[in-house]
Design a protein around this motif. Structure first.
Motif, PDB file in Angstrom:
ATOM      1  N   MET A  25      49.188  39.133  36.355  1.00 53.80           N
ATOM      2  CA  MET A  25      48.320  40.282  36.103  1.00 53.80           C
ATOM      3  C   MET A  25      48.245  40.758  34.656  1.00 53.80           C
ATOM      4  O   MET A  25      47.383  41.558  34.320  1.00 53.80           O
ATOM      5  CB  MET A  25      48.768  41.464  36.972  1.00 53.80           C
ATOM      6  CG  MET A  25      48.563  41.248  38.458  1.00 53.80           C
ATOM      7  SD  MET A  25      48.970  42.732  39.422  1.00 53.80           S
ATOM      8  CE  MET A  25      50.758  42.746  39.291  1.00 53.80           C
ATOM      9  N   MET A  26      49.145  40.288  33.787  1.00 58.34           N
ATOM     10  CA  MET A  26      49.181  40.826  32.429  1.00 58.34           C
ATOM     11  C   MET A  26      47.893  40.499  31.678  1.00 58.34           C
ATOM     12  O   MET A  26      47.445  39.357  31.651  1.00 58.34           O
ATOM     13  CB  MET A  26      50.381  40.279  31.667  1.00 58.34           C
ATOM     14  CG  MET A  26      50.672  41.040  30.377  1.00 58.34           C
ATOM     15  SD  MET A  26      52.350  40.714  29.762  1.00 58.34           S
ATOM     16  CE  MET A  26      52.176  39.018  29.218  1.00 58.34           C
ATOM     17  N   PRO A  27      47.276  41.505  31.044  1.00 54.95           N
ATOM     18  CA  PRO A  27      46.023  41.284  30.322  1.00 54.95           C
ATOM     19  C   PRO A  27      46.260  40.617  28.974  1.00 54.95           C
ATOM     20  O   PRO A  27      47.392  40.267  28.629  1.00 54.95           O
ATOM     21  CB  PRO A  27      45.488  42.709  30.139  1.00 54.95           C
ATOM     22  CG  PRO A  27      46.722  43.545  30.045  1.00 54.95           C
ATOM     23  CD  PRO A  27      47.709  42.903  30.983  1.00 54.95           C
ATOM     24  N   THR A  28      45.197  40.452  28.200  1.00 62.06           N
ATOM     25  CA  THR A  28      45.309  39.872  26.868  1.00 62.06           C
ATOM     26  C   THR A  28      46.166  40.769  25.979  1.00 62.06           C
ATOM     27  O   THR A  28      46.361  41.954  26.280  1.00 62.06           O
ATOM     28  CB  THR A  28      43.917  39.701  26.238  1.00 62.06           C
ATOM     29  OG1 THR A  28      43.236  40.971  26.270  1.00 62.06           O
ATOM     30  CG2 THR A  28      43.098  38.674  26.996  1.00 62.06           C
ATOM     31  N   SER A  29      46.657  40.225  24.890  1.00 62.37           N
ATOM     32  CA  SER A  29      47.623  40.923  24.039  1.00 62.37           C
ATOM     33  C   SER A  29      47.105  42.266  23.524  1.00 62.37           C
ATOM     34  O   SER A  29      47.873  43.216  23.357  1.00 62.37           O
ATOM     35  CB  SER A  29      48.013  40.034  22.851  1.00 62.37           C
ATOM     36  OG  SER A  29      46.878  39.660  22.105  1.00 62.37           O
ATOM     37  N   GLU A  30      45.802  42.359  23.272  1.00 66.32           N
ATOM     38  CA  GLU A  30      45.269  43.615  22.741  1.00 66.32           C
ATOM     39  C   GLU A  30      45.324  44.749  23.765  1.00 66.32           C
ATOM     40  O   GLU A  30      45.271  45.915  23.406  1.00 66.32           O
ATOM     41  CB  GLU A  30      43.828  43.421  22.261  1.00 66.32           C
ATOM     42  CG  GLU A  30      42.836  43.097  23.372  1.00 66.32           C
ATOM     43  CD  GLU A  30      41.444  42.823  22.848  1.00 66.32           C
ATOM     44  OE1 GLU A  30      40.626  43.755  22.913  1.00 66.32           O
ATOM     45  OE2 GLU A  30      41.192  41.698  22.386  1.00 66.32           O
ATOM     46  N   ASN A  31      45.444  44.405  25.037  1.00 67.00           N
ATOM     47  CA  ASN A  31      45.501  45.415  26.099  1.00 67.00           C
ATOM     48  C   ASN A  31      46.861  45.472  26.783  1.00 67.00           C
ATOM     49  O   ASN A  31      46.988  46.022  27.876  1.00 67.00           O
ATOM     50  CB  ASN A  31      44.423  45.135  27.152  1.00 67.00           C
ATOM     51  CG  ASN A  31      43.023  45.347  26.615  1.00 67.00           C
ATOM     52  OD1 ASN A  31      42.779  46.281  25.859  1.00 67.00           O
ATOM     53  ND2 ASN A  31      42.109  44.473  26.987  1.00 67.00           N
ATOM     54  N   SER A  32      47.872  44.895  26.156  1.00 66.91           N
ATOM     55  CA  SER A  32      49.205  44.861  26.764  1.00 66.91           C
ATOM     56  C   SER A  32      50.262  45.278  25.765  1.00 66.91           C
ATOM     57  O   SER A  32      50.119  45.044  24.559  1.00 66.91           O
ATOM     58  CB  SER A  32      49.509  43.453  27.288  1.00 66.91           C
ATOM     59  OG  SER A  32      50.808  43.389  27.818  1.00 66.91           O
TER      60      SER A  32
END
Length: 333
Positions: free
Chosen positions: A239-246
């Motif tokens: 479920m982890m989003p892309t780095s900019e949103n995590s």
């Protein structure tokens, strides 16, 4: 515009005082001095607290210690006795109360009463999954005295929503929001602010425009996108989003916070969390109550706040924050 300004100012100034603002300046100064010198200084009293109405929840969110079932602490509901113990502290120094921690706040049937008791003295925010708010009780909720009501909605339809909010009903949350907005309009009140909150996952991050459109349709006051918290590598991979949103990355088979964990923490100088049974823990990342500092039913919050045990915990933060497990999943920079 000017018509709405006066009730806003009245709301703000009725809950502020010179004494509380001065107290905030004192704790801020002592925090900065402590961060610079690496020695423990503490002036002032807690300005921000969280009160946990309950640590029970109706949903089974996989990365929540309560919903995910990986928390072993006792379950229960806060009572008016807890609120009575805290009111003197709230009157004197507390600027803001989060009426939530673990669990769904509105499972505690006394939450409106709790809020009515303390709202004249402070700002109160509650965060809810919305399943226990409806047309019948929306007016009571709106008139309780909340400053802000955050409603979590991590999906634009049932299929997307239940990927994380296991056991949740999308339509029920939508109806709760509509009921709150309608009740607020009918009561002709400026507060509470009704805020839609969306956690950013792999399955939600690309739908920001749709969430914004939904927020406009529902006529909420604001929408906030928030990074999700992870404990499990398995769930993070899914479920982890892309780095900019995590706030995380996966390194060597474990979930790691992306930012540097510095030897300081404003949370520990500015406030505390009071759990449903009166235990005081240092912050909202102590989900399992590993670092209980005292209990407000036996000791005044101010005395717990200044106790050598609490001072020792803050001192450890200044020297080796990474050495304290709860700090390694913390969003405080």
């Amino acid at each position: 515009m000017f018509i709405n300004l006066f009730p806003k100012l009245s709301f703000y100034f009725s809950r502020l005082s010179f004494k509380k603002v001065l107290n905030l300046m004192l704790i801020k100064t002592s925090f900065q001095l402590s961060a610079i010198t690496k020695k423990h200084f503490l002036w002032g009293k807690p300005a921000f607290i969280s009160i946990e109405p309950t640590n029970i929840c109706n949903l089974k969110c996989p990365e929540c210690p309560t919903g995910g079932g990986f928390s072993s602490i006792n379950k229960g509901y806060a009572t008016n006795e807890i609120i009575s113990a805290l009111i003197p502290n709230i009157k004197e120094s507390v600027l803001h109360v989060n009426m939530f921690f673990q669990g769904e706040p509105f499972l505690n049937k006394s939450i409106v009463d709790f809020t009515k008791r303390i709202s004249p003295f402070t700002f109160i925010t509650v965060s809810t999954n919305g399943h226990f708010i409806n047309e019948e009780n929306a007016k009571d909720v709106i008139s309780a005295g909340f400053y802000k009501i955050i409603v979590s909605l991590d999906g634009i339809n049932q299929e997307q929503y239940e990927k994380y909010r296991k056991g949740g009903e999308f339509d029920k949350v939508i109806q709760a929001i509509k009921s709150l907005v309608s009740a607020k309009k009918e009561l002709k009140t400026v507060f509470p602010i009704i805020e839609l909150q969306c956690l950013l996952f792999k399955h939600t991050e690309t739908d920001k425009p749709k969430f914004k459109d939904l927020a406009k349709t529902l006529k909420v006051d604001s929408i906030v996108f928030k990074t999700a918290q992870f404990y499990s590598e398995e769930n993070a991979k899914e479920m982890m989003p892309t780095s900019e949103n995590s706030r995380y990355s996966i390194e060597n088979g474990s979930v790691k916070i992306n930012h540097e964990v510095k030897n300081r923490c404003w949370r520990l100088w500015s406030g505390a969390v009071i759990t449903w049974n009166g235990d005081v823990v240092p912050c909202c990342f102590d989900k399992d109550k590993k670092y209980v500092q005292g209990n407000v039913l036996s000791t005044q919050l101010f005395d717990v706040w200044r106790h050598p045990l609490y001072a020792s915990f803050r001192a450890k933060i200044l020297l080796n924050r990474k050495g304290i497990d709860i700090c390694n999943n913390c969003s405080e920079k």
